[in-house]
Each structure stands twice: as C-alpha cells, then as structure tokens.
Write a protein that holds these residues in place. Structure first.
Motif, PDB file in Angstrom:
ATOM      1  N   CYS A   1       0.874  -1.180   0.000  1.00  0.00           N
ATOM      2  CA  CYS A   1       0.000   0.000   0.000  1.00  0.00           C
ATOM      3  C   CYS A   1       0.910   1.229   0.000  1.00  0.00           C
ATOM      4  CB  CYS A   1      -0.908  -0.006   1.218  1.00  0.00           C
ATOM      5  SG  CYS A   1      -2.123  -1.331   1.252  1.00  0.00           S
ATOM      6  N   ASN A   2       1.910   1.187  -0.875  1.00  0.00           N
ATOM      7  CA  ASN A   2       3.008   2.155  -0.843  1.00  0.00           C
ATOM      8  C   ASN A   2       2.839   3.316  -1.813  1.00  0.00           C
ATOM      9  OD1 ASN A   2       3.275   0.429  -3.047  1.00  0.00           O
ATOM     10  ND2 ASN A   2       5.506   0.380  -2.982  1.00  0.00           N
ATOM     11  N   ALA A   3       1.626   3.522  -2.316  1.00  0.00           N
ATOM     12  CA  ALA A   3       1.389   4.633  -3.239  1.00  0.00           C
ATOM     13  C   ALA A   3       1.419   5.967  -2.496  1.00  0.00           C
ATOM     14  CB  ALA A   3       0.045   4.469  -3.931  1.00  0.00           C
ATOM     15  N   ILE A   4       1.753   7.024  -3.240  1.00  0.00           N
ATOM     16  CA  ILE A   4       1.562   8.392  -2.749  1.00  0.00           C
ATOM     17  C   ILE A   4       0.113   8.743  -3.073  1.00  0.00           C
ATOM     18  CG2 ILE A   4       2.281  10.796  -2.967  1.00  0.00           C
ATOM     19  CD1 ILE A   4       4.992   9.718  -3.958  1.00  0.00           C
ATOM     20  N   MET A   5      -0.706   8.844  -2.061  1.00  0.00           N
ATOM     21  CA  MET A   5      -2.153   8.811  -2.284  1.00  0.00           C
ATOM     22  C   MET A   5      -2.776  10.195  -2.389  1.00  0.00           C
ATOM     23  SD  MET A   5      -3.275   5.493  -0.089  1.00  0.00           S
ATOM     24  CE  MET A   5      -2.140   4.082   0.006  1.00  0.00           C
ATOM     25  N   HIS A   6      -3.721  10.292  -3.322  1.00  0.00           N
ATOM     26  CA  HIS A   6      -4.535  11.484  -3.497  1.00  0.00           C
ATOM     27  C   HIS A   6      -5.869  11.289  -2.772  1.00  0.00           C
ATOM     28  CE1 HIS A   6      -2.070  13.439  -6.794  1.00  0.00           C
ATOM     29  NE2 HIS A   6      -1.516  12.243  -6.667  1.00  0.00           N
ATOM     30  N   ASN A   7      -6.678  12.313  -2.742  1.00  0.00           N
ATOM     31  CA  ASN A   7      -7.941  12.248  -2.000  1.00  0.00           C
ATOM     32  C   ASN A   7      -8.782  11.041  -2.387  1.00  0.00           C
ATOM     33  OD1 ASN A   7      -7.346  14.621  -0.642  1.00  0.00           O
ATOM     34  ND2 ASN A   7      -8.421  15.918  -2.123  1.00  0.00           N
ATOM     35  N   GLU A   8      -8.871  10.772  -3.677  1.00  0.00           N
ATOM     36  CA  GLU A   8      -9.736   9.690  -4.149  1.00  0.00           C
ATOM     37  C   GLU A   8      -9.233   8.341  -3.650  1.00  0.00           C
ATOM     38  OE1 GLU A   8     -10.922   6.421  -6.672  1.00  0.00           O
ATOM     39  OE2 GLU A   8      -8.925   7.313  -6.696  1.00  0.00           O
ATOM     40  N   GLN A   9      -7.904   8.165  -3.635  1.00  0.00           N
ATOM     41  CA  GLN A   9      -7.356   6.900  -3.150  1.00  0.00           C
ATOM     42  C   GLN A   9      -7.591   6.733  -1.660  1.00  0.00           C
ATOM     43  OE1 GLN A   9      -3.680   8.052  -5.244  1.00  0.00           O
ATOM     44  NE2 GLN A   9      -3.277   5.862  -5.411  1.00  0.00           N
ATOM     45  N   VAL A  10      -7.367   7.794  -0.896  1.00  0.00           N
ATOM     46  CA  VAL A  10      -7.560   7.716   0.555  1.00  0.00           C
ATOM     47  C   VAL A  10      -9.010   7.386   0.879  1.00  0.00           C
ATOM     48  CG1 VAL A  10      -7.471   9.008   2.720  1.00  0.00           C
ATOM     49  CG2 VAL A  10      -5.616   9.234   1.066  1.00  0.00           C
ATOM     50  N   SER A  11      -9.950   7.945   0.105  1.00  0.00           N
ATOM     51  CA  SER A  11     -11.373   7.689   0.361  1.00  0.00           C
ATOM     52  C   SER A  11     -11.732   6.218   0.133  1.00  0.00           C
ATOM     53  CB  SER A  11     -12.243   8.583  -0.531  1.00  0.00           C
ATOM     54  OG  SER A  11     -12.121   8.209  -1.898  1.00  0.00           O
ATOM     55  N   ARG A  12     -10.977   5.532  -0.711  1.00  0.00           N
ATOM     56  CA  ARG A  12     -11.229   4.112  -0.996  1.00  0.00           C
ATOM     57  C   ARG A  12     -10.380   3.183  -0.143  1.00  0.00           C
ATOM     58  NH1 ARG A  12     -10.125   3.600  -7.236  1.00  0.00           N
ATOM     59  NH2 ARG A  12     -10.472   1.399  -6.732  1.00  0.00           N
ATOM     60  N   LEU A  13      -9.380   3.720   0.544  1.00  0.00           N
ATOM     61  CA  LEU A  13      -8.409   2.893   1.241  1.00  0.00           C
ATOM     62  C   LEU A  13      -9.023   2.085   2.382  1.00  0.00           C
ATOM     63  CD1 LEU A  13      -5.430   2.068   1.589  1.00  0.00           C
ATOM     64  CD2 LEU A  13      -5.140   4.063   3.081  1.00  0.00           C
ATOM     65  N   GLY A  14      -9.953   2.684   3.103  1.00  0.00           N
ATOM     66  CA  GLY A  14     -10.523   2.007   4.254  1.00  0.00           C
ATOM     67  C   GLY A  14     -11.124   0.654   3.919  1.00  0.00           C
ATOM     68  N   GLY A  15     -11.884   0.602   2.835  1.00  0.00           N
ATOM     69  CA  GLY A  15     -12.496  -0.663   2.421  1.00  0.00           C
ATOM     70  C   GLY A  15     -11.453  -1.705   2.046  1.00  0.00           C
ATOM     71  N   TYR A  16     -10.388  -1.249   1.400  1.00  0.00           N
ATOM     72  CA  TYR A  16      -9.306  -2.150   0.996  1.00  0.00           C
ATOM     73  C   TYR A  16      -8.587  -2.709   2.223  1.00  0.00           C
ATOM     74  CZ  TYR A  16      -5.375  -3.749  -1.938  1.00  0.00           C
ATOM     75  OH  TYR A  16      -4.415  -4.499  -2.589  1.00  0.00           O
ATOM     76  N   LEU A  17      -8.285  -1.850   3.179  1.00  0.00           N
ATOM     77  CA  LEU A  17      -7.600  -2.300   4.388  1.00  0.00           C
ATOM     78  C   LEU A  17      -8.477  -3.268   5.184  1.00  0.00           C
ATOM     79  CD1 LEU A  17      -5.986   1.046   5.624  1.00  0.00           C
ATOM     80  CD2 LEU A  17      -4.872  -0.829   4.399  1.00  0.00           C
ATOM     81  N   SER A  18      -9.766  -2.986   5.253  1.00  0.00           N
ATOM     82  CA  SER A  18     -10.675  -3.885   5.969  1.00  0.00           C
ATOM     83  C   SER A  18     -10.679  -5.269   5.348  1.00  0.00           C
ATOM     84  CB  SER A  18     -12.100  -3.313   5.966  1.00  0.00           C
ATOM     85  OG  SER A  18     -12.170  -2.127   6.716  1.00  0.00           O
ATOM     86  N   ARG A  19     -10.666  -5.295   4.042  1.00  0.00           N
ATOM     87  CA  ARG A  19     -10.652  -6.597   3.339  1.00  0.00           C
ATOM     88  C   ARG A  19      -9.333  -7.324   3.586  1.00  0.00           C
ATOM     89  NH1 ARG A  19     -12.053 -10.858   2.130  1.00  0.00           N
ATOM     90  NH2 ARG A  19     -12.482 -11.710   0.059  1.00  0.00           N
ATOM     91  N   LEU A  20      -8.215  -6.608   3.593  1.00  0.00           N
ATOM     92  CA  LEU A  20      -6.925  -7.240   3.866  1.00  0.00           C
ATOM     93  C   LEU A  20      -6.900  -7.814   5.279  1.00  0.00           C
ATOM     94  CD1 LEU A  20      -4.363  -4.754   2.252  1.00  0.00           C
ATOM     95  CD2 LEU A  20      -5.196  -6.928   1.330  1.00  0.00           C
ATOM     96  N   ALA A  21      -7.521  -7.110   6.224  1.00  0.00           N
ATOM     97  CA  ALA A  21      -7.592  -7.624   7.594  1.00  0.00           C
ATOM     98  C   ALA A  21      -8.460  -8.876   7.649  1.00  0.00           C
ATOM     99  CB  ALA A  21      -8.136  -6.554   8.535  1.00  0.00           C
TER     100      ALA A  21
END
Length: 302
Positions: free
Chosen positions: A62-82
């Motif tokens: 999850c090493n991208a330099i993130m923009h607003n749109e990516q950060v807004s989607r990150l939570g769902g991705y992290l939850s799935r990884l957990a």
C-alpha cells in the motif's frame, strides 16, 4: 532471517513458497506501486491462504503516494486485507497511516516511504506510531544500514536482488510523448522500452507505463549475494528479492538460489563465489549485476 520475494500470480506464489521464500510481496492498483503484476483481492486472498498453510507470510503493498480519491477508498481495501488475514502492509503516506490508525485493524504496517527512509531516527518516529519495521532507501551504504539497524528494535528491509526504481511519476509520460511525436507505440512493461545515457551507449534504463503512471528503473540489477554474510553479521536479516522485471520461472530460480544461500549462511557453509557464479548463469544478459550504493563510502553519495 526473512527472505521476501515479489509474486506476480498465484502460480508463481506457490512456486516461490516451494523454493524457500519466507514472505510473499503482492499488491494491486491503485494502492501498490512497482509490482510485477497488480493482483485483485481474490487473488491476494488465495495467496494468503496458500502461504499460511505452509507457515509462511504475505505482505501487501500500500506504498502509493495517495490522493484524496485513493484515501477515500483505502478504508475498504484495508478492511478486506484484515479479513483475509494478510500479515502486514507496506505504507508510507502519512494520511494513509492515519487512516489505518483510526480503523484500529489487526493489520501491522511496515514503513515504506521509498527514498525518504535514510535514518534510524525517522524510522523510530514511525515505530512509536505503530510501525513493525521499515524498508530502507536503496541509496544507502552498508555502513549506514548497519548503524541504522543497530539503533532500532524493528527489522530494516534491504534489497538483496533486483532493479532499483530511480523515477516514478503519476503522469503517463510515454503516452504524452507518443502523442506529441505522432508515434504509435506500446508503453507497457512487456514492450521492453529503455532510456539510454548518451555518455554510455551500453546503458539501458527500463521504462514503462501502467495504471499508476510511469516508472524508470536502474540500468543494473542489484545483487548482494557476495555480501550476505556481512548483512547477517550486521543484524540485517530481512532481504528483499524484486522480480518486477522478470517473469515466471526465471525469477523463481533466482529466489530458489537465494533461499539456498540463506540456508548456507545460517549453517556456516556459505561460499560467496559459488553462489555468485550460479546467479550470473540465471541472470538475463541484458541486465548486468552490481552492488549499487552498498559498498560506497557514505561521504561519496551524500
């Protein structure tokens, strides 16, 4: 020791585990950069299950330099990884780390801010905020890495094999160039495009474009095969093998060789010359091997 290797598919992941790799490194668009191939969450879940069945681990980029749109989607991705029980993520964007902290997920993170990770004090800052390790900048020397690891209680990852990314841009630089010149060319990794230093006609800097932008890599592949004992003595026990420019069995064979070298270092039978000769036999002719900044004097590269 922890031998980490990138995996481009479920099949290669299985082969790498059988080859002796301890941790697989995978990820996907738009959160992971500079991967052999972006994988979706279903593929990552399969690889995690496969690794855990063998007592091995999986780290997700999850090493991208993130923009607003990516950060807004990150939570769902992290939850799935957990949910799928990924063992850790690599992450360097402070906003993304803040998101992870707020969610309180059982998901350890390894601090990875690419070229910025150049001091023990910087890593210690993030360790106080939950980091379980760090990825050292590839421009550091052995002297600096040894000093860094000595001051820390968490492992510092060292690139032991593979290319170094020397430039990354979120812009489609190749496509823009083609539009400007009127050329009709592919820009993907398999096209095999290179930049060349006009002062060095033998240089080849791989360049390609994907969903995450444009990436340029070093003209050599780093190899610390000859220096594995030095890494071990310095307490640097986390070794990364990067197969972003190799495919299939070619990379798996190199990972298998490093796994054998790791075992030899551990049992005191390591012979650098023999392992290095075998590595050169596997290495693509177009990619010379080098030691990067590793053996340089720190004052020469600052």
């Amino acid at each position: 020791m922890n031998l980490i290797a990138t995996a481009e598919s479920e099949n290669q992941a299985e082969a790498l585990l059988e080859a002796g790799v301890d941790t697989l490194y995978v990820g996907g668009h738009p959160f992971g950069l500079r991967l052999p191939r972006p994988l979706d969450l279903d593929e990552i879940e399969t690889i995690v299950r496969m690794a855990h069945e063998r007592g091995k681990k999986v780290t997700v980029a999850c090493n991208a330099i993130m923009h607003n749109e990516q950060v807004s989607r990150l939570g769902g991705y992290l939850s799935r990884l957990a949910e799928i029980k990924a063992d850790a993520i690599t992450i360097g964007d402070p906003g993304a780390i803040f998101t992870l902290e707020q969610m309180r997920l059982p998901l350890p993170y390894i601090y990875d801010a690419e070229t910025l990770v150049t001091s023990a004090e910087q890593i210690a800052f993030w360790v106080k905020r939950g980091a379980a390790g760090a990825v050292a900048a590839r421009e550091l020397t052995l002297t600096e890495l040894e000093e860094m690891q000595r001051k820390l209680t968490v492992p510092v990852e060292v690139l032991a094999y593979g290319p170094t990314c020397i430039h990354q841009s979120g812009r489609p630089l190749l496509t823009n160039y083609y539009h400007y010149t009127g050329l009709k060319e592919r820009a993907d990794k398999d096209r095999g495009l290179y930049l060349r230093d006009p002062k060095n006609p033998d240089s080849q800097y791989p360049i390609f474009e994907d969903e995450d932008g444009t990436h340029i890599f070093s003209t050599e592949d780093l190899s610390l095969m000859d220096q594995l004992q030095e890494l071990d003595k310095a307490g640097l026990h986390t070794w990364k093998l990067n197969g972003v420019l190799l495919h299939g069995e070619k990379f798996t064979a190199i990972a298998r060789l490093f796994a054998a070298a790791r075992d030899a270092v551990e049992d005191g039978t390591f012979e650098p010359a023999g392992f290095s000769n075998r590595l050169r036999a596997f290495q693509p002719a177009s990619r010379p091997l080098g030691t990067g900044f590793y053996l340089k004097n720190p004052d020469d590269v600052k």
